[in-house]
Design a protein around this motif. Structure first.
Motif, PDB file in Angstrom:
ATOM      1  N   ARG A  50      37.310 -59.087   5.459  1.00  0.00           N
ATOM      2  CA  ARG A  50      37.837 -57.937   4.543  1.00  0.00           C
ATOM      3  C   ARG A  50      37.540 -58.514   3.045  1.00  0.00           C
ATOM      4  O   ARG A  50      36.793 -57.952   2.236  1.00  0.00           O
ATOM      5  CB  ARG A  50      39.143 -57.759   4.507  1.00  0.00           C
ATOM      6  N   ARG A  51      37.805 -59.819   2.893  1.00  0.00           N
ATOM      7  CA  ARG A  51      37.554 -60.157   1.486  1.00  0.00           C
ATOM      8  C   ARG A  51      36.148 -60.369   1.287  1.00  0.00           C
ATOM      9  O   ARG A  51      35.477 -60.200  -0.070  1.00  0.00           O
ATOM     10  CB  ARG A  51      38.166 -61.526   1.305  1.00  0.00           C
ATOM     11  N   VAL A  52      35.344 -61.142   2.037  1.00  0.00           N
ATOM     12  CA  VAL A  52      33.726 -61.075   1.975  1.00  0.00           C
ATOM     13  C   VAL A  52      33.271 -59.759   1.831  1.00  0.00           C
ATOM     14  O   VAL A  52      32.389 -59.573   0.951  1.00  0.00           O
ATOM     15  CB  VAL A  52      33.040 -62.115   3.215  1.00  0.00           C
ATOM     16  N   ARG A  53      33.741 -58.803   2.623  1.00  0.00           N
ATOM     17  CA  ARG A  53      33.149 -57.465   2.504  1.00  0.00           C
ATOM     18  C   ARG A  53      33.391 -57.000   0.805  1.00  0.00           C
ATOM     19  O   ARG A  53      32.579 -56.351   0.327  1.00  0.00           O
ATOM     20  CB  ARG A  53      33.472 -56.562   3.591  1.00  0.00           C
ATOM     21  N   GLU A  54      34.555 -57.034   0.268  1.00  0.00           N
ATOM     22  CA  GLU A  54      34.893 -56.807  -0.913  1.00  0.00           C
ATOM     23  C   GLU A  54      34.122 -57.484  -1.987  1.00  0.00           C
ATOM     24  O   GLU A  54      33.520 -56.972  -2.941  1.00  0.00           O
ATOM     25  CB  GLU A  54      36.340 -57.029  -1.153  1.00  0.00           C
ATOM     26  N   ALA A  55      33.859 -58.844  -1.881  1.00  0.00           N
ATOM     27  CA  ALA A  55      33.137 -59.595  -2.682  1.00  0.00           C
ATOM     28  C   ALA A  55      31.640 -59.128  -2.724  1.00  0.00           C
ATOM     29  O   ALA A  55      31.102 -58.994  -3.785  1.00  0.00           O
ATOM     30  CB  ALA A  55      33.241 -61.054  -2.295  1.00  0.00           C
ATOM     31  N   ILE A  56      31.226 -58.911  -1.698  1.00  0.00           N
ATOM     32  CA  ILE A  56      29.873 -58.282  -1.481  1.00  0.00           C
ATOM     33  C   ILE A  56      29.606 -56.918  -2.189  1.00  0.00           C
ATOM     34  O   ILE A  56      28.611 -56.785  -2.972  1.00  0.00           O
ATOM     35  CB  ILE A  56      29.269 -58.390   0.001  1.00  0.00           C
ATOM     36  N   ALA A  57      30.597 -56.183  -1.762  1.00  0.00           N
ATOM     37  CA  ALA A  57      30.461 -54.745  -2.547  1.00  0.00           C
ATOM     38  C   ALA A  57      30.516 -54.974  -3.889  1.00  0.00           C
ATOM     39  O   ALA A  57      29.779 -54.230  -4.858  1.00  0.00           O
ATOM     40  CB  ALA A  57      31.590 -53.825  -1.862  1.00  0.00           C
ATOM     41  N   THR A  58      31.566 -55.764  -4.531  1.00  0.00           N
ATOM     42  CA  THR A  58      31.461 -55.935  -6.051  1.00  0.00           C
ATOM     43  C   THR A  58      30.101 -56.318  -6.497  1.00  0.00           C
ATOM     44  O   THR A  58      29.826 -56.049  -7.591  1.00  0.00           O
ATOM     45  CB  THR A  58      32.673 -56.971  -6.202  1.00  0.00           C
ATOM     46  N   VAL A  59      29.688 -57.490  -5.840  1.00  0.00           N
ATOM     47  CA  VAL A  59      28.161 -57.715  -6.399  1.00  0.00           C
ATOM     48  C   VAL A  59      27.248 -56.998  -6.320  1.00  0.00           C
ATOM     49  O   VAL A  59      26.505 -56.932  -7.421  1.00  0.00           O
ATOM     50  CB  VAL A  59      28.076 -59.284  -5.572  1.00  0.00           C
TER      51      VAL A  59
END
Length: 101
Positions: A50-59
């Protein structure tokens, strides 16, 4: 002459057992270390996913926002060039062949 200091009472020595996390899953009947490890790994995996997906979406969003002005500028230049070429070709065709299309 060096004096030996006695540590405070709350500091464990190497011969004492430190109470804290249990060495075995006592109190959890029928649950092994491996089962606990698997459960912990599953929770970590879900949280990391979940956190990696959120970080990728932000970037990706940040990069898209940064690229948008450059993309608009390039698209504007391409559209202007294509329109200018099409108008020039149409004018040349009309000069050569008359007014009919």
């Amino acid at each position: 002459m060096a004096t030996t200091r006695t540590p405070p009472r709350f500091v464990p020595t190497l011969t004492e057992v430190v109470q804290g996390a249990p060495a075995s899953p006592a109190g959890l009947p029928g649950v092994s270390h491996e089962q606990i490890a698997q459960r912990v790994l599953q929770r970590v995996d879900l949280a990391l996913d979940r956190r990696v997906r959120e970080a990728i979406a932000t970037v990706v969003l940040e990069q898209t926002n940064a690229l948008a002005p450059l993309l608009r500028e390039r698209l504007d230049a391409v559209v202007r060039e294509v329109v200018a070429t099409a108008v020039a070709e149409e004018l040349q065709a009309r000069q050569r062949g008359g007014h009919g299309a």
